[in-house]
Design a protein around this motif. Structure first.
Motif, PDB file in Angstrom:
ATOM      1  N   ILE A   1     -31.489   3.098 -17.672  1.00  0.00           N
ATOM      2  CA  ILE A   1     -31.480   4.215 -18.611  1.00  0.00           C
ATOM      3  C   ILE A   1     -30.187   5.034 -18.552  1.00  0.00           C
ATOM      4  CG2 ILE A   1     -32.639   6.365 -19.288  1.00  0.00           C
ATOM      5  CD1 ILE A   1     -34.214   3.910 -20.059  1.00  0.00           C
ATOM      6  N   PRO A   2     -29.711   5.448 -17.352  1.00  0.00           N
ATOM      7  CA  PRO A   2     -28.466   6.254 -17.325  1.00  0.00           C
ATOM      8  C   PRO A   2     -27.274   5.531 -17.955  1.00  0.00           C
ATOM      9  CG  PRO A   2     -29.598   6.393 -15.212  1.00  0.00           C
ATOM     10  CD  PRO A   2     -30.298   5.328 -16.001  1.00  0.00           C
ATOM     11  N   LEU A   3     -27.179   4.205 -17.721  1.00  0.00           N
ATOM     12  CA  LEU A   3     -26.066   3.461 -18.309  1.00  0.00           C
ATOM     13  C   LEU A   3     -26.226   3.363 -19.823  1.00  0.00           C
ATOM     14  CD1 LEU A   3     -23.480   1.837 -18.053  1.00  0.00           C
ATOM     15  CD2 LEU A   3     -24.851  -0.196 -17.578  1.00  0.00           C
ATOM     16  N   LEU A   4     -27.455   3.180 -20.300  1.00  0.00           N
ATOM     17  CA  LEU A   4     -27.682   3.127 -21.745  1.00  0.00           C
ATOM     18  C   LEU A   4     -27.281   4.447 -22.402  1.00  0.00           C
ATOM     19  CD1 LEU A   4     -31.123   1.264 -21.846  1.00  0.00           C
ATOM     20  CD2 LEU A   4     -28.902   0.355 -22.561  1.00  0.00           C
ATOM     21  N   LEU A   5     -27.578   5.557 -21.726  1.00  0.00           N
ATOM     22  CA  LEU A   5     -27.157   6.862 -22.239  1.00  0.00           C
ATOM     23  C   LEU A   5     -25.638   6.940 -22.348  1.00  0.00           C
ATOM     24  CD1 LEU A   5     -29.536   9.265 -20.275  1.00  0.00           C
ATOM     25  CD2 LEU A   5     -29.281   9.197 -22.767  1.00  0.00           C
ATOM     26  N   ALA A   6     -24.977   6.462 -21.306  1.00  0.00           N
ATOM     27  CA  ALA A   6     -23.516   6.494 -21.303  1.00  0.00           C
ATOM     28  C   ALA A   6     -22.940   5.619 -22.403  1.00  0.00           C
ATOM     29  CB  ALA A   6     -22.989   6.051 -19.938  1.00  0.00           C
ATOM     30  N   LEU A   7     -23.522   4.442 -22.584  1.00  0.00           N
ATOM     31  CA  LEU A   7     -23.030   3.510 -23.601  1.00  0.00           C
ATOM     32  C   LEU A   7     -23.251   4.049 -25.011  1.00  0.00           C
ATOM     33  CD1 LEU A   7     -24.269   0.203 -21.941  1.00  0.00           C
ATOM     34  CD2 LEU A   7     -21.885   0.810 -22.358  1.00  0.00           C
TER      35      LEU A   7
ATOM     36  N   VAL B   1     -33.134  -3.150 -26.301  1.00  0.00           N
ATOM     37  CA  VAL B   1     -33.448  -3.056 -24.875  1.00  0.00           C
ATOM     38  C   VAL B   1     -34.520  -1.995 -24.627  1.00  0.00           C
ATOM     39  CG1 VAL B   1     -32.496  -2.381 -22.629  1.00  0.00           C
ATOM     40  CG2 VAL B   1     -31.208  -3.921 -24.095  1.00  0.00           C
ATOM     41  N   LEU B   2     -34.419  -0.857 -25.306  1.00  0.00           N
ATOM     42  CA  LEU B   2     -35.434   0.193 -25.148  1.00  0.00           C
ATOM     43  C   LEU B   2     -36.811  -0.307 -25.581  1.00  0.00           C
ATOM     44  CD1 LEU B   2     -33.470   3.322 -26.433  1.00  0.00           C
ATOM     45  CD2 LEU B   2     -34.208   2.868 -24.086  1.00  0.00           C
ATOM     46  N   PHE B   3     -36.847  -1.083 -26.658  1.00  0.00           N
ATOM     47  CA  PHE B   3     -38.108  -1.652 -27.143  1.00  0.00           C
ATOM     48  C   PHE B   3     -38.715  -2.572 -26.090  1.00  0.00           C
ATOM     49  CE2 PHE B   3     -40.396  -5.049 -29.438  1.00  0.00           C
ATOM     50  CZ  PHE B   3     -41.381  -4.283 -30.038  1.00  0.00           C
ATOM     51  N   LYS B   4     -37.869  -3.413 -25.493  1.00  0.00           N
ATOM     52  CA  LYS B   4     -38.350  -4.338 -24.448  1.00  0.00           C
ATOM     53  C   LYS B   4     -38.850  -3.582 -23.221  1.00  0.00           C
ATOM     54  CE  LYS B   4     -35.265  -8.142 -25.755  1.00  0.00           C
ATOM     55  NZ  LYS B   4     -34.082  -8.948 -25.349  1.00  0.00           N
ATOM     56  N   LEU B   5     -38.132  -2.517 -22.848  1.00  0.00           N
ATOM     57  CA  LEU B   5     -38.559  -1.711 -21.700  1.00  0.00           C
ATOM     58  C   LEU B   5     -39.923  -1.083 -21.948  1.00  0.00           C
ATOM     59  CD1 LEU B   5     -35.183   0.072 -20.746  1.00  0.00           C
ATOM     60  CD2 LEU B   5     -36.441  -1.560 -19.318  1.00  0.00           C
ATOM     61  N   LYS B   6     -40.112  -0.540 -23.174  1.00  0.00           N
ATOM     62  CA  LYS B   6     -41.390   0.092 -23.509  1.00  0.00           C
ATOM     63  C   LYS B   6     -42.522  -0.921 -23.484  1.00  0.00           C
ATOM     64  CE  LYS B   6     -39.376   3.782 -26.318  1.00  0.00           C
ATOM     65  NZ  LYS B   6     -39.144   4.306 -27.678  1.00  0.00           N
ATOM     66  N   ARG B   7     -42.266  -2.154 -23.980  1.00  0.00           N
ATOM     67  CA  ARG B   7     -43.295  -3.197 -23.986  1.00  0.00           C
ATOM     68  C   ARG B   7     -43.687  -3.609 -22.567  1.00  0.00           C
ATOM     69  NH1 ARG B   7     -42.750  -7.990 -28.192  1.00  0.00           N
ATOM     70  NH2 ARG B   7     -44.771  -8.335 -27.230  1.00  0.00           N
ATOM     71  N   ARG B   8     -42.744  -3.434 -21.638  1.00  0.00           N
ATOM     72  CA  ARG B   8     -43.031  -3.800 -20.250  1.00  0.00           C
ATOM     73  C   ARG B   8     -43.613  -2.627 -19.464  1.00  0.00           C
ATOM     74  NH1 ARG B   8     -38.231  -7.967 -18.358  1.00  0.00           N
ATOM     75  NH2 ARG B   8     -38.209  -9.182 -20.271  1.00  0.00           N
ATOM     76  N   GLY B   9     -43.853  -1.521 -20.174  1.00  0.00           N
ATOM     77  CA  GLY B   9     -44.475  -0.380 -19.521  1.00  0.00           C
ATOM     78  C   GLY B   9     -43.512   0.530 -18.796  1.00  0.00           C
ATOM     79  N   VAL B  10     -42.211   0.360 -19.034  1.00  0.00           N
ATOM     80  CA  VAL B  10     -41.197   1.210 -18.392  1.00  0.00           C
ATOM     81  C   VAL B  10     -41.010   2.469 -19.227  1.00  0.00           C
ATOM     82  CG1 VAL B  10     -38.808   1.384 -17.641  1.00  0.00           C
ATOM     83  CG2 VAL B  10     -40.040  -0.790 -17.401  1.00  0.00           C
ATOM     84  N   ALA B  11     -41.129   3.622 -18.591  1.00  0.00           N
ATOM     85  CA  ALA B  11     -40.992   4.899 -19.302  1.00  0.00           C
ATOM     86  C   ALA B  11     -39.550   5.115 -19.735  1.00  0.00           C
ATOM     87  CB  ALA B  11     -41.442   6.044 -18.402  1.00  0.00           C
ATOM     88  N   THR B  12     -39.365   5.512 -20.993  1.00  0.00           N
ATOM     89  CA  THR B  12     -38.022   5.804 -21.519  1.00  0.00           C
ATOM     90  C   THR B  12     -37.927   7.261 -21.963  1.00  0.00           C
ATOM     91  OG1 THR B  12     -38.648   5.092 -23.750  1.00  0.00           O
ATOM     92  CG2 THR B  12     -37.702   3.418 -22.286  1.00  0.00           C
ATOM     93  N   VAL B  13     -38.846   8.087 -21.457  1.00  0.00           N
ATOM     94  CA  VAL B  13     -38.868   9.497 -21.838  1.00  0.00           C
ATOM     95  C   VAL B  13     -37.558  10.167 -21.470  1.00  0.00           C
ATOM     96  CG1 VAL B  13     -40.047  11.710 -21.505  1.00  0.00           C
ATOM     97  CG2 VAL B  13     -41.356   9.573 -21.524  1.00  0.00           C
ATOM     98  N   GLU B  14     -37.008   9.796 -20.296  1.00  0.00           N
ATOM     99  CA  GLU B  14     -35.747  10.381 -19.829  1.00  0.00           C
ATOM    100  C   GLU B  14     -34.627  10.140 -20.841  1.00  0.00           C
ATOM    101  OE1 GLU B  14     -32.532   9.798 -16.172  1.00  0.00           O
ATOM    102  OE2 GLU B  14     -34.352   8.572 -16.280  1.00  0.00           O
ATOM    103  N   PHE B  15     -34.629   8.955 -21.453  1.00  0.00           N
ATOM    104  CA  PHE B  15     -33.611   8.618 -22.434  1.00  0.00           C
ATOM    105  C   PHE B  15     -33.706   9.558 -23.632  1.00  0.00           C
ATOM    106  CE2 PHE B  15     -30.565   5.525 -23.985  1.00  0.00           C
ATOM    107  CZ  PHE B  15     -30.595   5.743 -25.358  1.00  0.00           C
TER     108      PHE B  15
END
Length: 397
Positions: A65-71, A87-101
């Motif tokens: 997530i921090p690198l995605l923010l930077a990019l 990538v965010l879509f894939k993370l969400k499907r795997r149950g990874v929280a992206t709220v920080e993003f």
């Protein structure tokens, strides 16, 4: 009536990269989690590389997530934005929280835009045969002007001198130009590379003496906090190590490398070489009658002893590192062929000489140094004779 067929949307294939770019992406992926995202961002040359890096990110947890923010803050390219969304879509499907993003998007974007706008500017100069070179760092830390650190460091003698002050942008520019004339040409590099050179020189300095320049001690805490030390020579981010031929360069190629104007000062120190040169002169001037072949054999033995005593395993490793650093300088100056030759020489430099064959890099360096000092002494003797003749009161016919 002919039925209309819908044209299928072409799938977007990942962009192709060359060997150097592939090597860079592999390195950046290994550094995830241990390197600041802003530092990784600064090392990505273009949006194509950014897309590939995004597509290859590990998606096991929220660590990307921090690198995605930077990019996202650093690249406004639409394709980069799409790659981030995938990538965010894939993370969400795997149950990874992206709220920080989502929550930090606005604040992080502002901060990273400022960092991207004026990142640290770092420069390194050429290396000489004694391992000395110039290093310069310019940092804008929010106040007036720039914090400028520059100095001359050595991999054997430590930090020779160091200056650290806050200067106006005009003064900083003038200082860089002057420093480039004296210790250059300077090539731009990463903060981590400059920090690695300084830290290695600092550690070497501590083994020799305790009086480290106070200006460097003032800058060092900030460097350690913001620039992780590199695990391998920076040149291999530009030229993959696997692309370097294992074939030892020929003598003519080594001479071509050492004859380059940026290698003018690649000589064995005269004080180190002097005892062996005196021994060779004694062979030439010996009252014992020796054939030319016997003299050549004896001088050859002295040269072998010289190379063995001067170039210990530690000194050969230093020689290798210096050649790798020169390879990087050549590459940054657009001399890729010479850079490749320097790296090939580096790979051969740390090899131990055998009974049948001397190390070709060390042998070339020795012969070059002997020729240089012998010529200098002959010219000095000639000047002394000329001065004596001019000062003589005797008028010769």
């Amino acid at each position: 009536m002919r039925r209309k067929t819908k044209t299928r949307k072409k799938s977007t294939s990942p962009p192709l990269l060359n060997q150097e770019q592939e090597a860079l992406i592999s390195t950046l992926l290994k550094e995830l989690g241990s390197t600041d995202p802003a530092e990784i961002l600064a090392r990505i040359p273009d949006s194509r590389c950014a897309q590939v890096l995004i597509d290859r990110l590990p998606l096991n947890d929220e660590s990307p997530i921090p690198l995605l923010l930077a990019l996202r803050a650093g690249f406004k390219d639409k394709d980069v934005g799409k790659a981030i969304k995938r990538v965010l879509f894939k993370l969400k499907r795997r149950g990874v929280a992206t709220v920080e993003f989502d929550a930090e998007e606005d604040d992080s974007s502002t901060i990273l835009k400022l960092s991207r706008k004026e990142p640290p500017r770092c420069y390194v100069g050429t290396v000489d045969g004694a391992g000395c070179r110039g290093v310069m760092i310019m940092v804008h830390r929010g106040g007036k002007g720039l914090d400028v650190g520059l100095g001359v460091v050595s991999d054997e003698q430590g930090i020779q001198e160091f200056f650290y002050r806050n200067l106006s942008k005009t003064s900083a520019k003038e200082m860089k130009e002057n420093f480039s004339r004296e210790a250059g040409p300077l090539v731009e590099t990463s903060l981590s590379h400059a920090a690695t050179i300084l830290e290695e020189s600092y550690q070497r300095h501590l083994t020799l003496k305790s009086d480290v320049p106070a200006d460097y001690l003032e800058l060092r805490p900030w460097l350690l906090e913001n620039a992780p030390v590199l695990a391998r020579p920076v040149v291999y981010d530009c030229i993959p190590e696997t692309s370097i031929s294992e074939t030892i360069p020929m003598d003519s190629q080594l001479m071509e490398l050492f004859d380059h104007e940026l290698m003018d000062f690649w000589l064995i120190e005269i004080e180190t070489l002097r005892p062996f040169m005196e021994e060779m002169f004694r062979v030439e001037e010996s009252p014992i009658v020796l054939t030319d072949a016997q003299k050549a054999d004896r001088i050859g033995e002295i040269k072998e002893k010289c190379m063995g005593e001067i170039f210990s395993p530690e000194r050969r490793e230093l020689l290798k590192r210096r050649l790798e650093e020169m390879g990087y300088v050549f590459f940054k100056l657009g001399k890729e062929e010479t850079a490749g030759l320097a790296i090939a020489a580096a790979h051969a430099a740390d090899q131990e000489s055998t009974i049948l064959k001397a190390n070709p890099v060390i042998e070339t360096l020795l012969e070059r140094s002997l020729a240089f000092y012998t010529k200098a002494m002959e010219e000095e003797d000639s000047e002394q004779v000329q001065e004596e003749d001019e000062s003589s009161p005797i008028i010769l016919p």
